[in-house]
Write an enzyme that holds these catalytic residues in place. Structure first.
Site, PDB file in Angstrom:
ATOM      1  N   GLU A  68      33.538  39.130  43.544  1.00  0.00           N
ATOM      2  CA  GLU A  68      33.983  39.735  44.800  1.00  0.00           C
ATOM      3  C   GLU A  68      33.171  40.966  45.198  1.00  0.00           C
ATOM      4  OE1 GLU A  68      38.137  40.385  45.334  1.00  0.00           O
ATOM      5  OE2 GLU A  68      38.652  38.292  45.053  1.00  0.00           O
ATOM      6  N   GLU A 119      39.470  32.029  41.888  1.00  0.00           N
ATOM      7  CA  GLU A 119      40.780  32.708  41.825  1.00  0.00           C
ATOM      8  C   GLU A 119      41.653  32.187  42.946  1.00  0.00           C
ATOM      9  OE1 GLU A 119      40.925  37.011  41.770  1.00  0.00           O
ATOM     10  OE2 GLU A 119      39.141  37.113  40.483  1.00  0.00           O
ATOM     11  N   HIS A 163      32.811  42.225  36.633  1.00  0.00           N
ATOM     12  CA  HIS A 163      34.099  42.314  37.325  1.00  0.00           C
ATOM     13  C   HIS A 163      34.452  43.803  37.418  1.00  0.00           C
ATOM     14  CE1 HIS A 163      37.682  39.625  38.473  1.00  0.00           C
ATOM     15  NE2 HIS A 163      38.016  40.845  38.863  1.00  0.00           N
ATOM     16  N   TYR A 217      42.777  33.659  48.542  1.00  0.00           N
ATOM     17  CA  TYR A 217      44.170  34.092  48.517  1.00  0.00           C
ATOM     18  C   TYR A 217      44.865  33.927  49.866  1.00  0.00           C
ATOM     19  CZ  TYR A 217      43.475  36.225  43.929  1.00  0.00           C
ATOM     20  OH  TYR A 217      43.232  36.420  42.594  1.00  0.00           O
ATOM     21  N   ARG A 264      38.283  31.466  32.924  1.00  0.00           N
ATOM     22  CA  ARG A 264      37.346  32.415  33.534  1.00  0.00           C
ATOM     23  C   ARG A 264      37.776  33.812  33.122  1.00  0.00           C
ATOM     24  NH1 ARG A 264      37.346  35.094  39.045  1.00  0.00           N
ATOM     25  NH2 ARG A 264      35.305  36.075  39.029  1.00  0.00           N
ATOM     26  N   ASN A 290      37.001  32.991  45.604  1.00  0.00           N
ATOM     27  CA  ASN A 290      38.363  33.457  45.351  1.00  0.00           C
ATOM     28  C   ASN A 290      39.117  33.321  46.667  1.00  0.00           C
ATOM     29  OD1 ASN A 290      37.245  34.196  42.922  1.00  0.00           O
ATOM     30  ND2 ASN A 290      37.577  36.395  43.157  1.00  0.00           N
TER      31      ASN A 290
END
Ligand code: NOJ
Length: 488
Positions: A205, A394, A160, A335, A116, A333
């Protein structure tokens, strides 16, 4: 650049078992049903699961003035003194624009089967709209060919965060025109590249670049907008997503797939009992109301509109229909846990439990360690919105990486992080949560936005003075997981 350890290095890190047993390729049935009892079957991922890495254009490419690329808001922002730690900028970054062949080789040596990356809008349309710049597209043509020649499937992201500065000068995301310009650019790229790239992510995002760029101002373009204008930015960004999905469908080869790559607020039930689990599902819808919830449900939640009141976004007639155009997959994504959620009798029916002061983090103050986020994130998305294809677009962590005397980066903290998060991801896939692939952030250390180059997320260590890439110990871990399609 060899990625494998020498025998001596392997012995030194006690990794002599690596490569000793045959690669375990799970049968679909074992992967689906083998969760409960423990043992080998509880550690495998579904057959065909994609193991990838992720990067983004401004964070790695450099070559900001080459081959006709126009300036982006991140060029402007990084060259404004005081905005970025150490006043770092992406002028050179990882010099990937010139070293992409080496970087693709590294992916192959990692055993990664997907990549990606993002396409730089100002390379393709230097002023955001108007005549395309053929040399900009050439770069991605070469990259795609190189990836495919090395057995790595390309998964481009169209935005992005590097908005062409010319569009910012005309109002940026505060105007609908930017959403329309994005769709034109997305359709153009999909038309040119969908013969080789079969999956396109629209925007990366939204929640991050909107809030940090337009509310707190710590990211480009560095604005502190009042609530009404901020809500309009949020709305235009969603509109850009929906228009782009339509443009990609209209202009790409048949069978091309598209969807968002959003950093949802992951809602983890504070204790896994039915009432807290139901509260976490409700919280997933509520806490993502301005972004993924609107995309998936085609309306703004009442609670969001009530809180915004007179500052609610102005929504044109067909907008919500456009925003909620059906997607082929959802990328998330993941985290950290956004919230630990408990059930509550009071409105809205859940409560977010406060994080204790010493809650553990990795080497970014925001990066709270919560492996179960990689279970509840995809599980809630699949359950709440009935999504049939999910990608973890991610996941990864910052660490205080530094080469030891023998040159190796012993990032056992990153391995700890990954082993625990992937254990939770495996729990999800073994229960049938439809996660199709995982993209590790990041392939290599790179420009970490306002944190500059000091915060490292890579599987490869980058010496910025020489541009030498050296696989960290975590690269060996990741290679073993990918090769065996199971936890190690
Ligand atoms: C999210 C962003 O998409 C990426 O650009 C960033 O570097 C990582 N998270 C780590 O902060």
């Amino acid at each position: 650049m060899p990625i494998r350890f020498t025998r001596r290095q392997l012995a030194a890190v006690g990794a002599s078992a690596l490569g000793a047993s045959a690669t375990a390729v799970p049968s679909g049935a074992r992967a689906r049903h083998g969760a409960a009892a423990g043992g080998e079957a509880s550690r495998v991922f579904p057959a065909g699961f994609l193991w990838g890495t992720a990067t983004a254009a401004y964070q790695i490419e450099g070559a900001v003035s080459e081959d006709g690329r126009g300036p982006s808001i991140w060029d402007t922002f990084t060259h404004t003194p005081g905005k970025i730690r150490n006043n770092d900028n992406g002028d050179v970054a990882d010099d990937h624009y010139h070293r992409y062949q080496d970087d693709v080789r590294s992916m192959k040596e990692l055993g990664a089967t997907a990549y990606r990356f993002s396409i730089s809008w100002p390379r393709i349309f230097p002023r955001g709209t108007g005549a395309p710049n053929p040399k900009g597209l050439d770069f991605y043509d070469r990259l795609l060919d190189n990836l495919l020649a090395n057995g790595v499937a390309p998964f481009p992201t169209l935005y992005h965060w590097d908005l062409p500065q010319a569009l910012q000068d005309r109002g940026g995301w505060e105007t609908r025109d930017t959403a329309e310009a994005f769709a034109d650019y997305a359709g153009y790229v999909a038309e040119k590249l969908s013969d080789r790239a079969r999956h396109f992510f629209t925007l990366n995002e939204c929640a991050t670049f909107v809030e940090l760029g337009h509310a707190t101002g710590i990211f480009a373009p560095g604005l502190n907008l009042p609530p009404g204008r901020l809500n309009q930015v949020r709305h235009h960004v969603l509109l850009a997503h929906g228009l782009a999905v339509q443009a990609i469908r209209a202009r790409s080869r048949a069978g091309t797939k598209t969807g968002p790559a959003e950093n949802i607020s992951v809602c983890v039930p504070v204790i896994e009992t039915p009432e807290h689990i139901a509260a976490a599902e409700l919280a997933t819808r509520e806490l993502n109301a301005p972004y993924l919830t609107a995309i998936m449900e085609g309306h703004y939640r009442e609670s969001f509109l009530a809180a915004a009141n007179a500052d609610a976004p102005r929504v044109a007639a067909e907008d919500m229909k456009t925003i909620s155009t059906a997607v082929d997959f959802v990328g998330i994504n993941v985290y950290l846990p956004g919230s630990y959620v408990s059930a509550s009798d009071a409105v809205p029916g859940f409560a977010s439990v406060p994080f204790p002061a010493k809650y553990p983090t990795m080497n970014s103050s925001w990066l709270k360690i919560g492996p179960e986020a990689l279970y509840w994130g995809p599980r809630n998305v699949a359950k709440v919105w009935n999504v049939s294809d999910i990608y973890i677009t991610e996941n990864g962590c910052s660490a205080t990486d530094a080469p030891a005397a023998d040159g190796i980066v012993y990032d056992t903290d990153r391995i700890m992080f990954l082993r625990n998060y992937l254990t939770q991801l495996q729990r999800a896939t073994s229960e049938g949560v439809p996660v199709r692939g995982y993209f590790h952030w990041s392939l290599m250390d790179n420009f970490e936005w306002a944190d500059g180059f000091g915060t490292r997320f890579g599987l490869l260590y980058v010496d910025y003075a020489t541009q030498q890439r050296t696989p960290k110990l975590s690269a060996s871990f990741y290679r073993e997981v990918a090769a065996r399609n199971r936890l190690v």
